[in-house]
Design a protein around this motif. Structure first.
Motif, PDB file in Angstrom:
ATOM      1  N   ILE A   6      17.988 -41.802  13.791  1.00 38.64           N
ATOM      2  CA  ILE A   6      19.027 -41.237  12.986  1.00 38.64           C
ATOM      3  C   ILE A   6      18.419 -40.920  11.541  1.00 38.64           C
ATOM      4  N   VAL A 103      27.572 -41.022  15.697  1.00 39.24           N
ATOM      5  CA  VAL A 103      26.848 -42.315  15.901  1.00 39.24           C
ATOM      6  C   VAL A 103      27.508 -42.966  17.539  1.00 39.24           C
ATOM      7  N   CYS A 117      16.429 -45.817  12.235  1.00 39.55           N
ATOM      8  CA  CYS A 117      17.304 -45.038  11.150  1.00 39.55           C
ATOM      9  C   CYS A 117      16.336 -44.918  10.197  1.00 39.55           C
TER      10      CYS A 117
END
Length: 405
Positions: A6, A103, A117
């Motif tokens: 991410i 997400v 992340c």
């Protein structure tokens, strides 16, 4: 293993974007199933190697639901971007809703074992607040800490949720200490992994290379914080015939900063060329055609371009960026191929004290001239083996940490 990556930014062009892409490429070779969530403009695609097996969940900017450009972790990006410091509550809400949807969808459909992340900032905190039953790792790239220390955006929310991450990957030991102190996180939860470079692209030229002049090159964003105006002024004051040296700047910037740097270069009596954004293969070829790489930046995380330049056989001049000496190690630091610039005093992390700049410029000039002397005397002409700092080795270090959880 199934891994969801991410990032709030475009997964290309910037240092952290390259980091994301290269880790994905290396994990693909290991047979991991992967997916990515990334912020991109409405007319773009998530531009990562089409040969990879990768599920993509884009979050689009410049659309009705997110009517502003992609948010950049740095205030100046090599593409049109929005600064975090300019977000109002409505924009933050658009960001929250857009990324929350992706997400939640990606976790439901892809069902990852681990989520990685990038940047210890708002999106990573948001992901942790949304997803309670997955292992989540945060990668610090340095620019995230700069944002946290320079603007007041959801500080409590970010700190509370970053503390809840299962582990944090830091670039170097100095950064690890910074993370531990800033977030009040246990040292055992922070792992130093470094950065990497592509040893299939960046390698030294053969011995038949002939040069008509000394070629100095910089690669990165074209912005004030990279120290480019002091570099151009120092370069313009060299005591070298004008036809015996030139400076190339690879990268892009935007706005007034970019125009100011272009105008400063136009005033130089020496040849200074702007190459624009270069893909990795083209940058590597430019490196092999050059002699000296310089990074006079006031602030960095862990600049992988330093390894790329060293791997390409260049002499390197770099600011004394925290963590770099320790990361590169004694063999490289004692090789004669790299020289360090003492930083000027700084305000708000990356703004130099004006009265310190003449000394900084003079140091840049002196270091360039010292290296030119070494080149002319054929000193320290050996090429360094830096393959231990490759993306392959980095991915191995990260993989070991992931399997501990």
């Amino acid at each position: 293993m199934k891994i969801l990556h991410i990032t709030a930014q475009k997964p290309f062009k910037t240092g952290s974007g390259i980091y994301v892409r290269k880790v994905i490429e290396q994990f693909d070779k290991k047979g991991f199933k992967q997916a990515i969530i990334a912020g991109i403009s409405n007319e773009e695609k998530i531009d990562i190697d089409t040969h990879l097996s990768l599920e993509k969940y884009p979050v689009y900017f410049n659309v009705k639901e997110m009517p502003f450009p992609v948010i950049g972790m740095s205030d100046v990006m090599p593409y049109e971007s929005t600064r975090y410091r300019d977000l109002d509550e409505n924009m933050i809400d658009c960001f929250r809703q857009g990324f929350s949807r992706q997400v939640i969808e990606a976790v439901e459909i892809f069902n990852p074992d681990i989520i990685i992340c990038h940047h210890l900032y708002f999106l990573t905190a948001l992901t942790r607040s949304l997803i309670k039953d997955k292992k989540i790792f945060g990668v610090c790239h340095g620019t995230d800490l700069r944002q946290l220390k320079s603007i007041d955006l959801k500080q409590d929310f970010i700190k509370d949720n970053i503390r809840k991450l299962d582990a944090i990957l830091a670039l170097h030991n100095d950064q690890k200490e910074d993370i531990k102190e800033y977030f009040d996180i246990k040292e055992s939860n922070i792992h130093v992994v470094g950065s990497g470079y592509d040893d299939s692209i960046f390698y030294s030229r053969d011995s038949s290379y002939e040069k008509d002049c000394i070629k100095v090159i910089y690669a990165g964003k074209i912005s004030y914080s990279k120290g480019l105006i002091p570099l151009i002024k120092a370069f313009s004051s060299l005591d070298i015939p004008k036809d015996k040296i030139k400076l190339s700047l690879a990268g892009m910037g935007s706005g007034k900063e970019y125009k100011d740097i272009l105008n400063t270069a136009k005033e130089s009596p020496y040849k200074i060329e702007f190459l624009g954004n270069l893909i990795q293969d083209d940058l590597a070829e430019k490196f092999r055609q050059s002699d000296i790489f310089i990074l006079p930046s006031f602030y960095e995380g862990l600049p992988l371009v330093l390894i790329e330049a060293l791997a390409s056989g260049l002499y390197v001049i770099t600011s004394e960026i925290p963590g770099v000496r320790q990361w590169l190690g004694e063999e490289i630091n004692n090789s004669g191929k790299i020289r360090y610039l003492t930083l000027p005093r700084l305000i708000n992390v990356d703004i130099p004290v004006e009265e310190d700049l003449p000394m900084f410029e003079n140091n840049i000039k002196n270091e360039i001239q010292k290296i030119i002397k070494n080149i002319n005397e054929n000193k320290y002409n050996n090429n360094l083996d830096v393959t231990h700092l490759s993306w392959r080795k980095l991915s191995n270090r990260i993989e070991k940490i992931l399997y501990k959880f």
